[in-house]
Write a protein that holds these residues in place. Structure first.
Motif, PDB file in Angstrom:
ATOM      1  N   THR A 206       9.420  -3.399  -8.140  1.00 31.01           N
ATOM      2  CA  THR A 206      10.112  -4.082  -7.081  1.00 31.01           C
ATOM      3  C   THR A 206       9.869  -4.867  -5.981  1.00 31.01           C
ATOM      4  O   THR A 206       9.986  -5.424  -5.361  1.00 31.01           O
ATOM      5  N   ILE A 207       9.853  -3.908  -5.224  1.00 31.62           N
ATOM      6  CA  ILE A 207       8.901  -3.677  -3.769  1.00 31.62           C
ATOM      7  C   ILE A 207       7.692  -4.651  -3.312  1.00 31.62           C
ATOM      8  O   ILE A 207       7.479  -5.419  -2.502  1.00 31.62           O
ATOM      9  N   GLN A 208       6.644  -4.309  -4.382  1.00 30.63           N
ATOM     10  CA  GLN A 208       5.447  -4.941  -4.179  1.00 30.63           C
ATOM     11  C   GLN A 208       5.965  -6.288  -5.041  1.00 30.63           C
ATOM     12  O   GLN A 208       5.304  -7.507  -4.322  1.00 30.63           O
ATOM     13  N   ALA A 209       6.402  -7.246  -6.123  1.00 36.27           N
ATOM     14  CA  ALA A 209       6.803  -7.824  -6.322  1.00 36.27           C
ATOM     15  C   ALA A 209       7.763  -8.856  -4.609  1.00 36.27           C
ATOM     16  O   ALA A 209       7.296  -9.889  -5.005  1.00 36.27           O
ATOM     17  N   SER A 210       8.106  -8.146  -4.392  1.00 32.08           N
ATOM     18  CA  SER A 210       9.341  -8.831  -3.354  1.00 32.08           C
ATOM     19  C   SER A 210       7.949  -8.810  -2.073  1.00 32.08           C
ATOM     20  O   SER A 210       8.218  -9.563  -1.321  1.00 32.08           O
ATOM     21  N   ALA A 211       7.689  -8.400  -2.203  1.00 34.72           N
ATOM     22  CA  ALA A 211       6.189  -8.581  -0.928  1.00 34.72           C
ATOM     23  C   ALA A 211       5.549  -8.921  -0.537  1.00 34.72           C
ATOM     24  O   ALA A 211       4.819 -10.381  -0.519  1.00 34.72           O
ATOM     25  N   ARG A 212       4.704  -9.681  -2.450  1.00 34.60           N
ATOM     26  CA  ARG A 212       4.239 -10.319  -2.890  1.00 34.60           C
ATOM     27  C   ARG A 212       4.531 -12.221  -2.579  1.00 34.60           C
ATOM     28  O   ARG A 212       3.583 -12.700  -1.998  1.00 34.60           O
ATOM     29  N   GLU A 213       6.364 -12.015  -2.777  1.00 30.00           N
ATOM     30  CA  GLU A 213       6.488 -13.274  -3.113  1.00 30.00           C
ATOM     31  C   GLU A 213       6.531 -13.605  -1.186  1.00 30.00           C
ATOM     32  O   GLU A 213       6.664 -14.588  -0.628  1.00 30.00           O
TER      33      GLU A 213
ATOM     34  N   GLY B 135       0.625  -1.719  -0.466  1.00 35.82           N
ATOM     35  CA  GLY B 135      -0.134  -0.016  -0.033  1.00 35.82           C
ATOM     36  C   GLY B 135       1.481   1.453  -0.340  1.00 35.82           C
ATOM     37  O   GLY B 135       0.387   2.169  -0.472  1.00 35.82           O
ATOM     38  N   LEU B 136       1.956   0.841   0.398  1.00 35.73           N
ATOM     39  CA  LEU B 136       2.976   1.685  -0.044  1.00 35.73           C
ATOM     40  C   LEU B 136       3.721   2.571  -0.655  1.00 35.73           C
ATOM     41  O   LEU B 136       3.895   3.923  -0.903  1.00 35.73           O
ATOM     42  N   PHE B 137       4.406   1.924  -1.055  1.00 40.47           N
ATOM     43  CA  PHE B 137       5.230   1.762  -2.000  1.00 40.47           C
ATOM     44  C   PHE B 137       4.901   1.232  -3.648  1.00 40.47           C
ATOM     45  O   PHE B 137       3.413   0.638  -3.649  1.00 40.47           O
ATOM     46  N   ASN B 138       5.485   2.457  -4.554  1.00 44.28           N
ATOM     47  CA  ASN B 138       4.924   2.243  -5.737  1.00 44.28           C
ATOM     48  C   ASN B 138       5.578   0.972  -6.748  1.00 44.28           C
ATOM     49  O   ASN B 138       5.216   0.757  -8.062  1.00 44.28           O
ATOM     50  N   SER B 139       6.980   0.866  -6.414  1.00 45.37           N
ATOM     51  CA  SER B 139       7.748   0.377  -6.839  1.00 45.37           C
ATOM     52  C   SER B 139       7.344  -1.354  -7.256  1.00 45.37           C
ATOM     53  O   SER B 139       6.847  -1.835  -6.191  1.00 45.37           O
TER      54      SER B 139
END
Length: 132
Positions: free
Chosen positions: A77-84, A71-75
């Motif tokens: 790579t960060i979102q992909a890492s969070a999903r993993e 929710g906080l970051f638009n990057s």
């Protein structure tokens, strides 16, 4: 007992002390076996449950942090890492929950406790599951 000789009185006193020590030893052995059963209950049943629930708690916290990151970051790579990391935490939680049904009564309709005549739920002793 005053009319007995001193040697007789001493012998009877020592015999009573030996008898008292034997009784005390028997009580100690009985308490030790009870304590051993309680220790086995904790190590074989309750500790694995607590470990599994600790994994569930850690996984839930990890998912909350990663959902916050999404929710906080638009990057990307960060979102992909969070999903993993969410996917990994969900797998860990599922594995931990799979170990629980054999150790405690959850998700079983027959695990419902019967009602007493005054409408209150009867309490089942700790660790007692209904027959399946």
């Amino acid at each position: 007992m005053n009319h007995f000789k001193i040697s007789t009185r001493l012998a009877v006193s020592f015999a009573l002390l030996v008898l008292l020590m034997a009784v005390l030893g028997g009580v100690a052995l009985l308490g030790s076996s009870t304590q051993s059963e309680a220790l086995n209950q904790v190590t074989q049943r309750q500790m694995p449950i607590n470990q599994a629930l600790g994994i569930v708690l850690d996984g839930t916290n990890e998912q909350a942090i990663q959902f916050r990151n999404i929710g906080l970051f638009n990057s990307e790579t960060i979102q992909a890492s969070a999903r993993e990391r969410i996917k990994s935490a969900r797998a860990d939680i599922a594995a931990a929950l799979d170990r629980l049904p054999g150790r405690c009564c959850i998700n079983h309709p027959e695990a419902e406790l019967p009602q007493t005549s005054d409408g209150f739920t009867q309490q089942r002793p700790s660790g007692v599951c209904p027959e399946r």
